[in-house]
Design an enzyme around this catalytic site. Structure first.
Site, short mmCIF file in Angstrom:
data_model
loop_
_atom_site.label_atom_id
_atom_site.label_comp_id
_atom_site.label_asym_id
_atom_site.label_seq_id
_atom_site.Cartn_x
_atom_site.Cartn_y
_atom_site.Cartn_z
NE ARG A 1 -3.49 0.10 2.58
CZ ARG A 1 -3.91 0.41 3.82
NH1 ARG A 1 -3.86 -0.51 4.77
NH2 ARG A 1 -4.40 1.58 4.09
CD GLN B 1 -13.23 8.03 8.48
OE1 GLN B 1 -13.52 6.95 8.98
NE2 GLN B 1 -14.00 8.62 7.59
CG ASP C 1 -4.41 9.12 1.04
OD1 ASP C 1 -4.37 10.31 1.42
OD2 ASP C 1 -5.41 8.62 0.49
CG HIS D 1 -8.13 6.30 11.23
ND1 HIS D 1 -9.17 5.92 10.40
CD2 HIS D 1 -8.70 6.51 12.45
CE1 HIS D 1 -10.30 5.91 11.09
NE2 HIS D 1 -10.05 6.28 12.32
CB CYS E 1 10.85 0.02 16.83
SG CYS E 1 11.25 -1.40 17.86
CB CYS F 1 16.17 -2.18 19.42
SG CYS F 1 14.39 -2.45 19.25
N GLY G 1 -16.98 10.75 1.00
CA GLY G 1 -16.32 9.49 0.64
C GLY G 1 -16.04 8.57 1.81
CG ASN H 1 -20.48 7.87 -0.35
OD1 ASN H 1 -20.34 7.03 -1.25
ND2 ASN H 1 -20.02 7.67 0.88
CB ALA I 1 -15.09 13.04 -3.92
C1 BJW Z 1 -16.74 7.44 -3.02
C2 BJW Z 1 -16.03 7.30 -4.18
C3 BJW Z 1 -15.83 8.45 -4.90
C4 BJW Z 1 -16.12 5.38 -3.33
N1 BJW Z 1 -16.33 9.61 -4.46
N2 BJW Z 1 -17.23 8.59 -2.59
C5 BJW Z 1 -18.66 3.06 18.85
C6 BJW Z 1 -19.58 2.15 18.41
C7 BJW Z 1 -19.17 0.93 17.90
C8 BJW Z 1 -17.83 0.57 17.83
C9 BJW Z 1 -16.92 1.47 18.27
C10 BJW Z 1 -17.35 2.70 18.79
N3 BJW Z 1 -16.23 3.38 19.14
C11 BJW Z 1 -15.13 2.64 18.86
C12 BJW Z 1 -15.52 1.46 18.33
C13 BJW Z 1 -14.62 0.34 17.88
C14 BJW Z 1 -14.00 0.59 16.52
C15 BJW Z 1 -15.10 0.72 15.46
O1 BJW Z 1 -15.41 1.78 14.99
N4 BJW Z 1 -15.66 -0.40 15.04
C16 BJW Z 1 -16.68 -0.36 13.99
C17 BJW Z 1 -16.25 -1.21 12.82
C18 BJW Z 1 -17.98 -0.78 14.58
N5 BJW Z 1 -13.15 1.77 16.51
C19 BJW Z 1 -11.90 1.71 16.96
O2 BJW Z 1 -11.40 0.69 17.41
C20 BJW Z 1 -11.09 2.99 16.88
N6 BJW Z 1 -10.43 3.23 18.13
C21 BJW Z 1 -11.08 3.72 19.19
O3 BJW Z 1 -12.26 4.02 19.16
O4 BJW Z 1 -10.28 3.86 20.32
C22 BJW Z 1 -10.95 3.96 21.56
C23 BJW Z 1 -11.18 2.54 22.03
C24 BJW Z 1 -10.09 1.76 22.33
C25 BJW Z 1 -10.31 0.46 22.78
C26 BJW Z 1 -11.60 -0.05 22.88
C27 BJW Z 1 -12.68 0.76 22.51
C28 BJW Z 1 -12.47 2.07 22.09
C29 BJW Z 1 -9.97 2.87 15.87
C30 BJW Z 1 -10.47 2.77 14.47
C31 BJW Z 1 -9.29 2.56 13.53
C32 BJW Z 1 -9.72 2.37 12.10
N7 BJW Z 1 -8.57 1.98 11.34
C33 BJW Z 1 -8.70 1.79 9.91
C34 BJW Z 1 -7.35 1.23 9.39
C35 BJW Z 1 -6.32 2.35 9.35
C36 BJW Z 1 -4.99 1.86 8.88
C37 BJW Z 1 -4.99 1.43 7.44
O5 BJW Z 1 -5.27 2.24 6.54
O6 BJW Z 1 -4.70 0.25 7.20
O7 BJW Z 1 -9.03 3.02 9.26
S1 BJW Z 1 -10.07 0.74 9.50
C38 BJW Z 1 -10.47 1.57 8.00
O8 BJW Z 1 -11.81 2.09 8.08
C39 BJW Z 1 -9.52 2.77 7.92
C40 BJW Z 1 -10.45 3.85 7.46
O9 BJW Z 1 -9.91 5.13 7.79
C41 BJW Z 1 -11.73 3.52 8.16
C42 BJW Z 1 -12.97 4.13 7.54
O10 BJW Z 1 -13.17 3.65 6.25
P1 BJW Z 1 -13.72 4.63 5.12
O11 BJW Z 1 -12.73 5.71 4.87
O12 BJW Z 1 -15.08 5.06 5.44
O13 BJW Z 1 -13.67 3.68 3.83
P2 BJW Z 1 -14.79 2.65 3.28
O14 BJW Z 1 -14.12 1.78 2.29
O15 BJW Z 1 -15.52 2.02 4.38
O16 BJW Z 1 -15.83 3.60 2.53
C43 BJW Z 1 -15.49 4.30 1.32
C44 BJW Z 1 -16.66 5.15 0.95
O17 BJW Z 1 -16.30 5.92 -0.19
C45 BJW Z 1 -17.92 4.34 0.56
O18 BJW Z 1 -19.05 4.91 1.24
C46 BJW Z 1 -18.04 4.55 -0.94
O19 BJW Z 1 -19.39 4.57 -1.39
C47 BJW Z 1 -17.39 5.87 -1.10
N8 BJW Z 1 -16.79 6.13 -2.40
N9 BJW Z 1 -15.68 5.93 -4.30
C48 BJW Z 1 -17.03 9.60 -3.26
N10 BJW Z 1 -15.17 8.40 -6.07
#
Ligand code: BJW
Length: 253
Positions: A70, A101, A104, A119, A127, A152, A189, A215, A233
């Site tokens: 990636r 979020q 990149d 994120h 490390c 390390c 998005g 979106n 977008a």
């Molecule tokens: C277009 C398009 C175009 C396409 N034009 N649009 C409350 C309730 C329930 C659960 C939780 C809560 N609070 C916390 C949680 C737990 C958890 C969570 O959210 N779980 C859910 C799955 C339910 N959250 C966490 O764990 C977070 N930490 C936290 O809350 O800490 C406190 C805590 C600690 C311990 C215990 C409890 C709480 C951390 C979340 C970390 C997310 N990490 C990732 C990976 C990042 C690294 C990497 O890149 O590898 O972040 S997951 C992944 O999802 C990434 C993204 O930033 C994130 C969001 O995804 P995104 O950007 O929305 O992408 P898609 O693919 O889902 O959607 C794309 C959209 O674009 C679509 O809608 C398309 O239609 C659209 N699209 N082309 C416009 N051209």
């Protein structure tokens, strides 16, 4: 041809404060796959298999390899017209916060100045043992066991936020404060299923902002927002910028 409500254009024309949340969809037109769309990053491998610390410790080679791939995709990508339009929109407001979020860096490369990275950033690594930031060499030279390790001996991981991990210090506070004080909030998005990011548009609306989504399809929170503009977008945002600029040039009676 994108169509915006008169309310959205009026609010953006008169706003003092604007906040924007972006997700993977804004970078899709730069060639970076989203997470959950068909053909997305997690079509074959589920989030829980890769984006959490336990998975990394269980199979560091797999997770490091996925991030290395990636990083190359991100390195070769360029900001698209959507990123550029947001950077230009920022110049119209004294108080403009771009909350992303994405890991990149394309907003910064497009010229956005006030970027809150929820994120982390995929180009940075550190490390897990000593906490030292990893060098280019550290993440390009695998050890005998095929994994990237720090001098390390500790494993090297990307500086991104995995499920169950806290977001970087201060970023949730900064994003939440922007959502509370903004006049207009744009959610662009994102599928709006990952928290705390997905709560920001709702917070903004509860505090009186006009909240619009951009979106290609509806998200998990569309029915809680004021308006949805369906379209890519990279096409919608330049058109929105042009409409706001034209409205600002029109004398108000
Ligand atoms: C277009 C398009 C175009 C396409 N034009 N649009 C409350 C309730 C329930 C659960 C939780 C809560 N609070 C916390 C949680 C737990 C958890 C969570 O959210 N779980 C859910 C799955 C339910 N959250 C966490 O764990 C977070 N930490 C936290 O809350 O800490 C406190 C805590 C600690 C311990 C215990 C409890 C709480 C951390 C979340 C970390 C997310 N990490 C990732 C990976 C990042 C690294 C990497 O890149 O590898 O972040 S997951 C992944 O999802 C990434 C993204 O930033 C994130 C969001 O995804 P995104 O950007 O929305 O992408 P898609 O693919 O889902 O959607 C794309 C959209 O674009 C679509 O809608 C398309 O239609 C659209 N699209 N082309 C416009 N051209």
């Amino acid at each position: 041809m994108s169509s915006f409500s008169a309310e959205l254009i009026n609010r953006l024309t008169t706003a003092d404060s604007v906040a924007v949340l972006t997700g993977a969809g804004i970078s899709a037109e730069s060639g970076i796959p989203t997470f959950r769309d068909p053909g997305g990053l997690w079509e074959k491998l589920k989030p829980e298999e890769l984006a959490n610390f336990d998975a990394f410790m269980a199979n560091p080679q797999l997770v490091q390899g996925w991030y290395e791939h990636r990083r190359h995709v991100v390195h070769d990508a360029q900001p698209n017209a959507g990123h550029v339009a947001l950077a230009e929109l920022e110049r119209l407001y004294e108080d403009f916060t771009l909350i992303t979020q994405n890991v990149d860096d394309l907003h910064t490369r497009a010229g956005s100045r006030h970027v809150v990275e929820l994120h982390g950033n995929i180009m940075r690594n550190y490390c897990v043992s000593c906490g030292r930031p990893a060098s280019e060499k550290d993440v390009s030279t695998a050890s005998d066991t095929g994994v990237f390790v720090c001098p390390c001996g500790g494993l090297i991981r990307p500086d991104v936020v995995w499920f169950g991990e806290m977001l970087p210090p201060g970023v949730v506070e900064a994003a939440d404060a922007a959502a509370r004080r903004t006049d207009v909030f744009l959610s662009i998005g994102t599928s709006a299923i990952v928290y705390p990011a997905a709560a920001l548009p709702i917070t903004a609306r509860l505090h009186g902002a006009y909240v619009a989504e951009v979106n290609v399809r509806e998200s998990a929170i569309t029915d809680q927002l004021d308006e949805v503009v369906i379209g890519p977008a990279g096409e919608v945002l330049p058109a929105l910028l042009e409409t706001v600029l034209a409205s600002r040039r029109t004398p108000r009676g």
